[in-house]
Every structure is written in C-alpha cells, then in structure tokens.
Design a protein around this motif. Structure first.
Motif, PDB file in Angstrom:
ATOM      1  N   ASP A  88      -3.856 -22.215  -6.553  1.00  0.00           N
ATOM      2  CA  ASP A  88      -5.200 -22.158  -6.617  1.00  0.00           C
ATOM      3  C   ASP A  88      -5.642 -20.604  -6.598  1.00  0.00           C
ATOM      4  O   ASP A  88      -5.765 -19.671  -8.271  1.00  0.00           O
ATOM      5  N   THR A  89      -4.454 -19.653  -6.582  1.00  0.00           N
ATOM      6  CA  THR A  89      -4.337 -17.921  -6.975  1.00  0.00           C
ATOM      7  C   THR A  89      -3.903 -18.098  -8.425  1.00  0.00           C
ATOM      8  O   THR A  89      -4.538 -17.853  -9.335  1.00  0.00           O
ATOM      9  N   VAL A  90      -3.032 -19.154  -8.778  1.00  0.00           N
ATOM     10  CA  VAL A  90      -2.609 -19.433 -10.188  1.00  0.00           C
ATOM     11  C   VAL A  90      -3.913 -19.962 -11.580  1.00  0.00           C
ATOM     12  O   VAL A  90      -4.437 -19.546 -12.523  1.00  0.00           O
ATOM     13  N   LEU A  91      -4.369 -20.845 -10.870  1.00  0.00           N
ATOM     14  CA  LEU A  91      -5.649 -20.994 -11.237  1.00  0.00           C
ATOM     15  C   LEU A  91      -6.795 -19.808 -11.666  1.00  0.00           C
ATOM     16  O   LEU A  91      -7.360 -20.212 -12.440  1.00  0.00           O
ATOM     17  N   THR A  92      -7.218 -19.376 -10.101  1.00  0.00           N
ATOM     18  CA  THR A  92      -8.194 -18.260 -10.758  1.00  0.00           C
ATOM     19  C   THR A  92      -7.482 -17.165 -12.057  1.00  0.00           C
ATOM     20  O   THR A  92      -8.972 -17.099 -13.130  1.00  0.00           O
ATOM     21  N   GLU A  93      -6.230 -17.706 -11.677  1.00  0.00           N
ATOM     22  CA  GLU A  93      -6.012 -16.080 -12.848  1.00  0.00           C
ATOM     23  C   GLU A  93      -6.033 -16.829 -13.929  1.00  0.00           C
ATOM     24  O   GLU A  93      -6.172 -15.800 -14.727  1.00  0.00           O
ATOM     25  N   MET A  94      -5.971 -17.424 -15.108  1.00  0.00           N
ATOM     26  CA  MET A  94      -5.659 -18.599 -15.448  1.00  0.00           C
ATOM     27  C   MET A  94      -6.806 -19.132 -15.667  1.00  0.00           C
ATOM     28  O   MET A  94      -7.582 -18.783 -16.900  1.00  0.00           O
ATOM     29  N   GLN A  95      -8.067 -18.664 -15.095  1.00  0.00           N
ATOM     30  CA  GLN A  95      -9.266 -19.612 -15.600  1.00  0.00           C
ATOM     31  C   GLN A  95      -9.840 -18.490 -15.930  1.00  0.00           C
ATOM     32  O   GLN A  95     -10.560 -17.968 -16.778  1.00  0.00           O
ATOM     33  N   GLY A  96     -10.025 -17.272 -14.906  1.00  0.00           N
ATOM     34  CA  GLY A  96     -10.688 -15.656 -15.477  1.00  0.00           C
ATOM     35  C   GLY A  96     -10.449 -15.395 -16.169  1.00  0.00           C
ATOM     36  O   GLY A  96     -11.058 -14.566 -16.500  1.00  0.00           O
ATOM     37  N   HIS A  97      -9.089 -15.814 -16.515  1.00  0.00           N
ATOM     38  CA  HIS A  97      -8.875 -14.716 -18.026  1.00  0.00           C
ATOM     39  C   HIS A  97      -8.619 -15.808 -19.768  1.00  0.00           C
ATOM     40  O   HIS A  97      -8.073 -15.221 -20.079  1.00  0.00           O
ATOM     41  N   GLN A  98      -9.724 -16.943 -18.982  1.00  0.00           N
ATOM     42  CA  GLN A  98      -9.025 -17.599 -20.169  1.00  0.00           C
ATOM     43  C   GLN A  98      -7.331 -17.749 -20.232  1.00  0.00           C
ATOM     44  O   GLN A  98      -7.162 -17.969 -21.933  1.00  0.00           O
ATOM     45  N   ILE A  99      -6.680 -18.069 -20.045  1.00  0.00           N
ATOM     46  CA  ILE A  99      -5.056 -17.992 -20.283  1.00  0.00           C
ATOM     47  C   ILE A  99      -4.504 -19.076 -20.085  1.00  0.00           C
ATOM     48  O   ILE A  99      -4.572 -20.313 -19.158  1.00  0.00           O
ATOM     49  N   ARG A 100      -3.607 -19.368 -21.409  1.00  0.00           N
ATOM     50  CA  ARG A 100      -2.977 -21.129 -20.784  1.00  0.00           C
ATOM     51  C   ARG A 100      -1.359 -20.720 -21.141  1.00  0.00           C
ATOM     52  O   ARG A 100      -0.651 -21.588 -20.092  1.00  0.00           O
ATOM     53  N   ARG A 101      -1.212 -19.555 -20.468  1.00  0.00           N
ATOM     54  CA  ARG A 101       0.603 -19.724 -20.282  1.00  0.00           C
ATOM     55  C   ARG A 101       0.378 -18.254 -18.815  1.00  0.00           C
ATOM     56  O   ARG A 101      -0.831 -17.432 -19.748  1.00  0.00           O
TER      57      ARG A 101
END
Length: 139
Positions: A88-101
């Motif tokens: 969930d933390t991984v997804l929040t970080e990636m989604q919140g900052h629109q990053i793919r890696r």
C-alpha cells in the motif's frame, strides 16, 4: 503482509552523479534496464536517470552525452521506499507522484527497484488497474 522487498527486482545498481550519460547508457544496455538511480558522493539517492532522459533531454537537444553528467539530468526530489514498506505504501508513493519506477532502500543503501513489470507480477488485477489509472490517466 507483502513488502517492497518481496516485489522488487534485486540487483539494481547506482550510477554516480559525476558519470557521463554515454557511460550511463552503456550501463543500461549491460543491465538491460531503462532507468538507473543516481547516487551522490555519499552513496545517497539524488535522482533517477532514464533512457528517455538521455534521448529527449540530451541527444534531441543537440548535447553531447559524453559531456553531460547524470547529475545534470536529475530533476525534482527523488522518491523511494524502505524494503519493509507494505505494498500500500509502494502504491501510494508511485500513484501520488505519478512514477513508474521506485528505488528500494535498506540501511540507506539501494537493494532493488520496483517497476511496472514487478507490479504486474505481484498485484491483484484491482490494485494494478488502480495504479495504471492514477499514473497514466493524469500524464
């Protein structure tokens, strides 16, 4: 609980900030990756360099990749997660900052990267659909 360490791709490598883009491209080819975390002189994350950065922001602008360093391409605040962070933390970080890696850190050292392929292999269809919608729909 599934963690970042469970889903990451191990064996990620830094590129030193002082390294040139032509050398970074060689390392990308050797590792068969499209992105490299950039490390400062203290071995800390200071950015991420992508193959697209090299092409669009260097070559296409008429610059010589043998004369431009990775640090010159680093933009913004680098994002990362600890290896024990939950999905969930991984997804929040990636989604919140629109990053793919997303680099994965353990004891202040790079231990892996999470990419789209890693997410596809480890997430439920619902989690993956939510990630795709949030990262690509706003791009």
């Amino acid at each position: 609980m599934t963690t970042a360490g469970d889903i990451m791709h191990r064996g990620a490598q830094w590129i030193p900030a002082h390294e040139t883009l032509d050398r970074a491209a060689q390392v990308m080819r050797q590792l068969d990756v499209g992105a490299l975390p950039i490390s400062d002189e203290n071995g800390r994350l200071c950015g991420i360099l992508t193959d697209r950065d090299i092409v669009v922001r260097c070559v296409a602008m008429g610059h010589d990749p043998a004369k431009i360093t990775a640090s010159e391409m680093a933009q913004g605040t680098p994002r990362w997660v600890e290896s024990d962070a939950g999905v969930d933390t991984v997804l929040t970080e990636m989604q919140g900052h629109q990053i793919r890696r997303l680099p994965v850190i353990e004891n202040k050292r790079l231990v892996g990267m999470i990419s789209e392929a890693d997410l596809a292999a480890h997430l439920t269809e619902e989690q993956l659909a939510g990630w795709v919608e949030s990262v690509y729909a706003k791009s």
